[in-house]
Design a protein around this motif. Structure first.
Motif, PDB file in Angstrom:
ATOM      1  N   SER A 461       0.854  -1.190   0.000  1.00  0.00           N
ATOM      2  CA  SER A 461       0.000   0.000   0.000  1.00  0.00           C
ATOM      3  C   SER A 461       0.892   1.244   0.000  1.00  0.00           C
ATOM      4  CB  SER A 461      -0.896   0.021   1.233  1.00  0.00           C
ATOM      5  OG  SER A 461      -1.673   1.189   1.282  1.00  0.00           O
ATOM      6  N   VAL A 464      -2.128  -1.622  -3.490  1.00  0.00           N
ATOM      7  CA  VAL A 464      -2.545  -2.781  -2.704  1.00  0.00           C
ATOM      8  C   VAL A 464      -3.312  -3.804  -3.539  1.00  0.00           C
ATOM      9  CG1 VAL A 464      -4.724  -1.806  -1.887  1.00  0.00           C
ATOM     10  CG2 VAL A 464      -3.507  -3.431  -0.459  1.00  0.00           C
ATOM     11  N   GLU A 652      -5.650   0.290   5.880  1.00  0.00           N
ATOM     12  CA  GLU A 652      -5.556   1.242   4.772  1.00  0.00           C
ATOM     13  C   GLU A 652      -6.782   2.148   4.719  1.00  0.00           C
ATOM     14  OE1 GLU A 652      -4.651  -2.080   3.972  1.00  0.00           O
ATOM     15  OE2 GLU A 652      -2.518  -1.621   3.965  1.00  0.00           O
TER      16      GLU A 652
END
Length: 740
Positions: A461, A464, A652
């Protein structure tokens, strides 16, 4: 003539500037200034003791490197402790993601383990000592002192912290050394200093094989493994590992010749001879049957050919020219010719220096020539890591950052390896954010699933969602058919992501061959992702699904669907508004909106967690008359990208990392009555090394939006009529049937 609804172009004609909206509540801090000072003082004392114990030769120009770990609540670029570091004479030279459990969270919340940023900072040993001595006397009025609460930990890396993976127990070994190159030395300055240090510990090396990317220098070093701790003691060393071997994405079963009589290859040239394509692989035999479309090129100084590698090269070239060949049907005409660069001249594992030699050959071509399309079915035998970017990835991402070349990269054939330790994970350099990572599925038809050997995600990421998607690559029960390497035209049964990757590239070249310059390379990349077949398979296995089956599936719309391409540029800090074409009045029933946003980006390989420099942040506003507050300027927004991003982990999402993904794709269904003049507002953020940054250059982007209304059978025609003076149906420039 049968009616054909071609996708619509010139969506950028609908785009307009819009005033941005910024806001937010005051920041709550986990630590008070006094708490932060009390916590950091003993950590800083330990750092100073550690760097004072280092040999002088290990600290070039008396400089040392330490780590500063940020509290997870301060990882946004606006909280970067720039003034604090400047005030104490330290320079940030890199960073990496790190998972920690902070001592405290703001607002009395219970601490929990999450991802944060660990900064590498460099400065003179005197600067570290001065900070340690001054900190107890600091008041809040000191420059940068208000940023002290952003820090969770300060530490000095040990040599063992820098060593990656397993090393041999004894003997001469070829290492890959990753060096920080701060502004004081640069890539040219750090090498002589490193060479001097190596001479002091008994290693005499020229260090000629190396690559610089961002703030890192990747160096090949041959040395006794017994000296590894001393090598890693040199403070600018960020990482050290045994040099990975080069992987050949070979079939997981032994390929076999398919006896076929009267094989007939096409007799004509490519559909579009102006398209420039490069494949980097094992080479091509002279006077081969597919030589009509393939130009073999040997780089200067390369060694002799290896039959097995050449066989692989023929199969990869065949997959680009013809895709998976169905022996029951005529072999299709290639869309484009290809320059095949033989970059392999040694059997894998026989030459420990080969990894950098091969990358150098590829890089030289990319620097000197421009290609519309390239394919890599080779790379290091190395699963990607979350906290480090490899030289292959860094160099290729930099070369592809203009967005004018579409690259497909095979993800690797180790998907059936151990998940523990990440050995089944996608392999370098398929983690490139400026390229398409292609996995393999087991059938060109339905049903299909990931081929067991195809390496899995997630990627790092940002980046990702890797693989980006999958394509048929063959399996034992249903192999991928290519032209064999024999002088007589014959077929060969094989499998591997080596062949699914160039097969995808072929599809992209097919779009270019039929539509020419009306679709730029970035738009073709966006279309390939946009039209991937969705599935219920995990994103880690198949990315966004299986790539479209044909060019028709990409460029043609049903009567109840419209697909629009926007191609433009956006200025830093600017907001633009992209209207989503809708018919007049209320659309009955449900409406599905699919959107894909792609853009190229510069990269910072020394900051893996903040790897991409550009971020386009889209905000969806479904109804232009809906406002929670009658005084607000813009209509209400609704979740669209972001939380719906398949493949993003909770960490994330929590830290809005999706805003820095340079490929966003989503599909959301609404009731038609909730939509009125919907728009996507897009804001261009930029960062450099995780900090605020204002580039001078505009950023190119490609946005593809599809609207599907199953209860409106003439949606396409309604849009054509309503936007007749703005949108244009894109029609083929080559008057031949659109086929695969």
């Amino acid at each position: 003539m049968t009616k054909r609804n071609f996708l619509l172009g010139k969506g950028e004609r609908l785009v307009e500037d819009v005033a941005g909206v910024r806001g937010g509540a005051p920041k709550s801090h986990p630590y008070t200034f006094s708490e932060a000072k009390e916590r950091i003082a003993p950590m800083l004392a330990r750092v100073v003791r550690g760097i004072d114990q280092l040999p002088d030769a290990a600290c070039p120009d008396n400089r040392a490197v330490a780590t500063v770990t940020l509290n997870p609540e301060y990882i946004a670029k606006s909280y970067f402790p720039e003034r604090l570091l400047e005030s104490v004479g330290l320079e940030p030279i890199g960073s990496r993601p790190r998972r920690i459990k902070p001592q405290k969270r703001s607002k009395g919340r219970e601490p929990e383990e999450t991802i944060t940023t660990e900064l590498f900072v460099a400065g003179s040993r005197d600067a570290f000592r001065a900070w340690r001595s001054a900190l107890p006397r600091w008041g809040e009025e000191v420059k940068g002192a208000d940023e002290l609460p952003t820090i969770e930990q300060v530490a000095a890396p040990t040599p063992r912290d820098k060593i990656k993976g397993r090393l041999p127990k004894t003997g001469e070994t070829v290492f890959e050394i990753v060096l920080h190159t701060d502004a004081g030395t640069g890539s040219n300055g750090i090498i002589p200093l490193f060479r001097e240090y190596l001479e002091e510990i008994g290693i005499d090396q020229a260090l000629g094989r190396r690559f610089s990317a961002g703030g890192l220098c990747f160096v090949e070093l041959e040395a006794p493994v017994e000296l590894v701790d001393e090598i890693a003691t040199f403070t600018p060393v960020r990482a050290l590992r045994q040099m990975p071997s080069l992987r050949m994405l070979r079939p997981t079963f032994r390929s076999s010749r398919v006896p076929m009589e009267n094989i007939v290859l096409p007799t004509v040239g490519p559909v579009d001879p102006k398209i420039r394509v490069a494949i980097f692989d094992g080479g091509m035999p002279k006077n081969h049957p597919i030589g009509k479309w393939v130009k073999p090129i040997d780089p200067p100084g390369i060694g002799g050919t290896i039959p097995d590698l050449q066989k692989h090269g023929v199969g990869v070239s065949s997959a680009f020219l013809f895709g998976h060949i169905d022996p029951a049907n005529p072999v299709p005409r290639p869309y484009a010719a290809v320059d095949h660069y033989r970059v392999l001249d040694t059997a894998p594992k026989q030459n420990p220096h080969e990894l950098y030699e091969v990358l150098s050959r590829i890089d030289q071509v990319l620097v000197e020539k421009h290609y519309h399309f390239i394919n890599l079915s080779i790379g290091p035998r190395l699963p990607i890591e979350d906290d480090d970017v490899h030289a292959w990835t860094a160099v290729l991402d930099d070369r592809l950052s203009a967005g004018t070349t579409l690259a497909t990269i095979a993800v690797g054939n180790d998907g059936d390896g151990p998940a523990k330790g990440g050995f089944n994970r996608i392999q370098v350099p398929s983690d490139c954010v400026n390229a398409l990572a292609v996995g393999s599925c087991d059938s060109p038809e339905t049903p299909w699933q990931r081929s067991g050997y195809s390496s899995v995600g997630p990627g790092r990421s940002p980046g990702v969602v890797k693989p980006d998607f999958v394509e048929f690559g063959g399996c034992l029960q249903r192999p991928f058919i290519v032209v064999s390497e024999t002088p007589a035209a014959a077929f060969e049964a094989t499998e591997g992501t080596s062949f699914s990757a160039p097969s995808v590239l072929r599809l992209g070249a097919g779009v270019r061959a039929h539509f020419g310059d009306s679709l730029d390379i970035l738009a073709i990349r966006a279309l390939l992702i946009h039209t991937a077949e969705p599935s219920e398979h995990p994103a880690e296995d198949v990315g966004r699904g299986r790539v479209a089956r044909s060019v028709q599936d990409i460029v043609l719309c049903d009567d109840d669907t419209v697909r629009v391409v926007y191609q433009g540029k956006i200025t830093p800090t600017r907001y633009i508004r992209a209207p989503i074409p809708m018919p007049s009045g209320t659309v009955p029933g449900k409406v599905t909106i699919t959107a894909t946003l792609c853009y190229p980006t510069g990269v910072d390989p020394h900051h893996p967690g903040n790897y991409t420099r550009a971020g386009l942040e889209p905000t969806f506003r479904p109804h232009d008359q809906k406002r929670k507050d009658p005084n607000q300027v813009h209509a209400d927004s609704k979740s669209f990208f972001g939380k719906t991003q398949s493949g993003l982990m909770e960490d994330e999402l929590r830290r809005d990392a999706w805003k820095w993904e340079n490929c966003l794709h989503t599909r959301v269904t609404f009731m038609g009555k909730t939509l009125r003049n919907p728009v996507l507002d897009i804001h261009y953020n930029a960062r450099l090394g995780g900090r605020n940054f204002s580039p001078k250059e505009d950023l190119p982007y490609a946005l593809v939006v599809s609207v599907h209304a199953k209860h409106l059978g003439d949606l396409y025609d309604k849009i054509i009529r309503k936007y007749a003076r703005q949108l244009e149906a894109l029609r083929p420039v080559v008057e031949i049937p659109v086929t695969t």
